[in-house]
Design a protein around this motif. Structure first.
Motif, PDB file in Angstrom:
ATOM      1  N   PRO A 115     -55.966-123.713  23.718  1.00  0.00           N
ATOM      2  CA  PRO A 115     -56.434-124.738  22.770  1.00  0.00           C
ATOM      3  C   PRO A 115     -56.727-124.163  21.371  1.00  0.00           C
ATOM      4  CG  PRO A 115     -57.578-124.969  24.862  1.00  0.00           C
ATOM      5  CD  PRO A 115     -56.758-123.710  24.950  1.00  0.00           C
ATOM      6  N   TYR A 116     -57.195-122.913  21.323  1.00  0.00           N
ATOM      7  CA  TYR A 116     -57.547-122.296  20.037  1.00  0.00           C
ATOM      8  C   TYR A 116     -56.303-121.809  19.285  1.00  0.00           C
ATOM      9  CZ  TYR A 116     -61.994-122.133  22.501  1.00  0.00           C
ATOM     10  OH  TYR A 116     -63.106-122.465  23.223  1.00  0.00           O
ATOM     11  N   LEU A 117     -55.211-121.726  20.007  1.00  0.00           N
ATOM     12  CA  LEU A 117     -53.999-121.120  19.437  1.00  0.00           C
ATOM     13  C   LEU A 117     -52.861-122.133  19.278  1.00  0.00           C
ATOM     14  CD1 LEU A 117     -54.143-117.814  21.529  1.00  0.00           C
ATOM     15  CD2 LEU A 117     -54.746-118.115  19.133  1.00  0.00           C
ATOM     16  N   THR A 118     -53.152-123.377  19.630  1.00  0.00           N
ATOM     17  CA  THR A 118     -52.128-124.413  19.491  1.00  0.00           C
ATOM     18  C   THR A 118     -52.650-125.570  18.640  1.00  0.00           C
ATOM     19  OG1 THR A 118     -52.875-125.336  21.597  1.00  0.00           O
ATOM     20  CG2 THR A 118     -50.945-123.897  21.674  1.00  0.00           C
ATOM     21  N   GLY A 119     -53.605-125.252  17.788  1.00  0.00           N
ATOM     22  CA  GLY A 119     -54.043-126.229  16.794  1.00  0.00           C
ATOM     23  C   GLY A 119     -55.067-127.246  17.261  1.00  0.00           C
ATOM     24  N   SER A 120     -55.534-127.154  18.527  1.00  0.00           N
ATOM     25  CA  SER A 120     -56.409-128.248  18.930  1.00  0.00           C
ATOM     26  C   SER A 120     -57.904-127.942  18.892  1.00  0.00           C
ATOM     27  CB  SER A 120     -56.001-128.799  20.306  1.00  0.00           C
ATOM     28  OG  SER A 120     -55.979-127.798  21.262  1.00  0.00           O
ATOM     29  N   ARG A 121     -58.321-126.691  18.881  1.00  0.00           N
ATOM     30  CA  ARG A 121     -59.757-126.421  18.894  1.00  0.00           C
ATOM     31  C   ARG A 121     -60.096-125.181  18.058  1.00  0.00           C
ATOM     32  NH1 ARG A 121     -62.030-125.695  24.723  1.00  0.00           N
ATOM     33  NH2 ARG A 121     -60.914-127.638  25.005  1.00  0.00           N
TER      34      ARG A 121
ATOM     35  N   SER B 117     -62.800-116.516   9.684  1.00  0.00           N
ATOM     36  CA  SER B 117     -62.037-117.684  10.119  1.00  0.00           C
ATOM     37  C   SER B 117     -62.284-117.962  11.601  1.00  0.00           C
ATOM     38  CB  SER B 117     -60.546-117.419   9.877  1.00  0.00           C
ATOM     39  OG  SER B 117     -59.785-118.373  10.575  1.00  0.00           O
ATOM     40  N   ARG B 118     -62.393-119.257  11.945  1.00  0.00           N
ATOM     41  CA  ARG B 118     -62.583-119.639  13.345  1.00  0.00           C
ATOM     42  C   ARG B 118     -61.410-120.451  13.872  1.00  0.00           C
ATOM     43  NH1 ARG B 118     -66.310-123.344  13.988  1.00  0.00           N
ATOM     44  NH2 ARG B 118     -66.820-123.842  11.862  1.00  0.00           N
ATOM     45  N   GLY B 119     -60.337-120.560  13.074  1.00  0.00           N
ATOM     46  CA  GLY B 119     -59.194-121.337  13.495  1.00  0.00           C
ATOM     47  C   GLY B 119     -59.472-122.823  13.355  1.00  0.00           C
ATOM     48  N   PRO B 120     -58.754-123.689  14.081  1.00  0.00           N
ATOM     49  CA  PRO B 120     -57.761-123.314  15.093  1.00  0.00           C
ATOM     50  C   PRO B 120     -56.483-122.759  14.451  1.00  0.00           C
ATOM     51  CG  PRO B 120     -57.828-125.708  14.801  1.00  0.00           C
ATOM     52  CD  PRO B 120     -58.893-125.133  13.921  1.00  0.00           C
ATOM     53  N   TYR B 121     -55.778-121.962  15.234  1.00  0.00           N
ATOM     54  CA  TYR B 121     -54.500-121.404  14.803  1.00  0.00           C
ATOM     55  C   TYR B 121     -53.395-122.157  15.537  1.00  0.00           C
ATOM     56  CZ  TYR B 121     -58.017-118.043  13.562  1.00  0.00           C
ATOM     57  OH  TYR B 121     -59.155-117.481  13.059  1.00  0.00           O
TER      58      TYR B 121
END
Ligand SMILES: [Zn+2]
Length: 273
Positions: free
Chosen positions: A111-117, A139-143
């Motif tokens: 979730p943190y690496l696919t733009g959702s969280r 930075s905390r993303g999301p990425y």
């Protein structure tokens, strides 16, 4: 000021002047870039290698140069991310594009690496050090690595390598992983524990080894973090490469893990000195 600029200014303060690589165990090389480590693991029989983590952004050239020195023009089989924090995924996309190889992370980290969280806000008070105080700038993303990112195989195998296994070590982040090679008990711990305490600017600058729990300002679940260190200690690793600090082995590692577990809640959790 743009977020990224502020972050780089903050990190400029913590830059270690030398970037260097060193051997952790046979066919395991750690490259230190500023205050973050990446690892190259090879299996010479098959001539295959993989990269673990990718450091801060704009480090791709240094990582590619080191890989070329170690492996010539051979591309890695995969890039594996121990977790999705900015200092481990910063150069992931340019490296994936350069070598045309996939990125892998635990499905719990996706979730943190696919733009959702985004990761939760940093705890600036944790540990009381300068880096903790700066951590809200990080930075905390999301990425978003959609298209090049896949979940690691559920059976614990490591894409491209036969002698390594990955294991869930949650706590620092929900999908944090570590990697282990059974035959010589080599461990890549990621940020499950580290060998230089990350909260203090002075300690980070000096890089003096001291086994410590995960970087406190960004650790999400302390009970899981404790259980994960216990799980890694039970593997009796002979040597460990961690996300921050020099490789550590022998009694420094064995006794360090024991004492860290014994004093975990009094010395590693956010409000411990
Ligand atoms: Zn981290």
């Amino acid at each position: 000021m743009k977020d990224e600029t502020r972050q780089h200014l903050a990190l400029g303060l913590t830059s270690i002047r030398h970037n260097h690589h060193q051997t952790v165990a046979s066919n395991v090389i750690q490259l230190t870039l500023k205050f973050v480590n990446v690892c190259f693991i090879e299996e010479p029989e098959t001539q295959r290698w993989i990269l673990i983590d990718t450091a801060l952004s704009r480090q791709e050239k240094k990582i590619i140069d080191c890989a070329r020195y170690l492996f010539g023009n051979r591309a890695p089989e995969a890039i594996i991310l121990t977790h999705g924090h900015f200092d481990h995924i910063g150069s992931a996309l340019p490296l994936s594009h350069h070598w045309q190889v996939p990125l892998y992370a635990s499905d719990l980290e996706l979730p943190y690496l696919t733009g959702s969280r985004a990761y939760p806000p940093a705890n600036a008070e944790a540990g009381g050090g300068t880096i903790s105080r700066l951590s809200p700038l990080f930075s905390r993303g999301p990425y978003n690595f959609n298209g090049v990112l896949s979940p690691l195989p559920e059976d614990g195998t490591v894409p491209g390598l036969a002698t390594w296994r990955w294991l869930q070590t949650p706590g620092h982040t929900p999908g944090h992983i570590s990697l282990f090679r059974e035959y010589d008990r080599s461990l890549i711990a990621g940020d499950a524990f580290v060998s230089v305490q990350q909260e203090s600017l002075r300690r980070v600058f000096l890089q003096r080894p001291q086994l410590s729990g995960p970087p406190r300002y960004f650790t999400q679940d302390w009970e899981h973090a404790f259980e994960s260190i216990k799980k890694l200690a039970m593997l009796s690793p002979s040597v460990a490469a961690t996300g921050h600090g020099p490789p550590i082995g022998g009694p420094g590692l064995t006794d360090g893990l024991k004492s860290m577990l014994a004093h975990f809640y009094s010395s590693n959790t956010p409000y411990a000195p």
